[in-house]
Each structure stands twice: as C-alpha cells, then as structure tokens.
Design a protein around this motif. Sequence first.
Motif, PDB file in Angstrom:
ATOM      1  N   TYR A   7      15.597 -12.315  -3.130  1.00  0.00           N
ATOM      2  CA  TYR A   7      14.329 -12.614  -2.460  1.00  0.00           C
ATOM      3  C   TYR A   7      14.604 -13.338  -1.149  1.00  0.00           C
ATOM      4  CZ  TYR A   7      14.857 -17.309  -4.453  1.00  0.00           C
ATOM      5  OH  TYR A   7      15.330 -18.539  -4.814  1.00  0.00           O
ATOM      6  N   GLU A  24       9.573 -11.847   0.455  1.00  0.00           N
ATOM      7  CA  GLU A  24      10.002 -10.483   0.200  1.00  0.00           C
ATOM      8  C   GLU A  24      10.818 -10.531  -1.083  1.00  0.00           C
ATOM      9  OE1 GLU A  24      12.113  -9.341   3.740  1.00  0.00           O
ATOM     10  OE2 GLU A  24      10.291  -8.532   4.628  1.00  0.00           O
ATOM     11  N   TYR A  26      13.082  -8.487  -3.803  1.00  0.00           N
ATOM     12  CA  TYR A  26      13.894  -7.286  -3.979  1.00  0.00           C
ATOM     13  C   TYR A  26      14.107  -7.068  -5.476  1.00  0.00           C
ATOM     14  CZ  TYR A  26      14.612  -8.391   0.886  1.00  0.00           C
ATOM     15  OH  TYR A  26      14.403  -8.702   2.208  1.00  0.00           O
ATOM     16  N   THR A  41      15.267   1.057  -6.359  1.00  0.00           N
ATOM     17  CA  THR A  41      15.022  -0.307  -5.899  1.00  0.00           C
ATOM     18  C   THR A  41      13.789  -0.339  -5.015  1.00  0.00           C
ATOM     19  OG1 THR A  41      16.451  -0.037  -3.969  1.00  0.00           O
ATOM     20  CG2 THR A  41      17.468  -0.910  -5.978  1.00  0.00           C
ATOM     21  N   GLU A  42      13.164  -1.496  -4.958  1.00  0.00           N
ATOM     22  CA  GLU A  42      11.972  -1.661  -4.132  1.00  0.00           C
ATOM     23  C   GLU A  42      11.952  -3.044  -3.506  1.00  0.00           C
ATOM     24  OE1 GLU A  42       8.182  -0.504  -5.742  1.00  0.00           O
ATOM     25  OE2 GLU A  42       9.140   0.820  -7.189  1.00  0.00           O
ATOM     26  N   LYS A  43      11.234  -3.156  -2.399  1.00  0.00           N
ATOM     27  CA  LYS A  43      10.968  -4.447  -1.775  1.00  0.00           C
ATOM     28  C   LYS A  43       9.471  -4.691  -1.913  1.00  0.00           C
ATOM     29  CE  LYS A  43      10.887  -4.831   2.725  1.00  0.00           C
ATOM     30  NZ  LYS A  43      11.277  -5.000   4.146  1.00  0.00           N
ATOM     31  N   TRP A  45       6.106  -7.334  -1.373  1.00  0.00           N
ATOM     32  CA  TRP A  45       5.614  -8.448  -0.560  1.00  0.00           C
ATOM     33  C   TRP A  45       4.704  -9.340  -1.407  1.00  0.00           C
ATOM     34  CZ3 TRP A  45       6.297 -11.362   3.438  1.00  0.00           C
ATOM     35  CH2 TRP A  45       5.263 -12.174   3.883  1.00  0.00           C
TER      36      TRP A  45
END
Length: 76
Positions: A7, A24, A26, A41-43, A45
């Motif tokens: 993060y 953010e 992760y 994988t993703e980011k 918010w």
Amino acid sequence: MFKVVGYRKVQYTNKANKEVRGTELYVIDDEAREGVTGYQTEKLWLSERVSYRPKVNENIRVYYNKYGSIDEVMPA
C-alpha cells in the motif's frame, strides 16, 4: 476476497485545486479469472473516509457503494 501485498499513502492537489488524500492498496485477487494463469493483481483506491488500516498479507473483503466506490474494507 483479496490479499493485501502492499500500500501507499497518497496526498496531492487535483486540477480543481482541491486536496486529495487516501491510500493506494495493492492486492491479489484470489478468484479464478478466465484466461488468467496464476493470480490477477489490482490497485484499489481508498479515500480518507474509509477507516481500514492496511496490513500486508492480510486477507480482506471489499464492499462498494451504489456509485462503484469503495465504501468499506473488512478483514476476512
């Protein structure tokens, strides 16, 4: 369910000259996806109003509001 792998705290001023703060996040998505070998994988918010404090290697569940924004994050 997601697993937190990292993060980053973020703070900046947007084009409307308003200060934006958040995190953010992760994550690894543990659900199988068609056409994906391994893990996706993703980011994500997280705005300041989301009270979750990230912990690396923690499994989480993410809940969205009716507008598609993250509303709540809970340890799984």
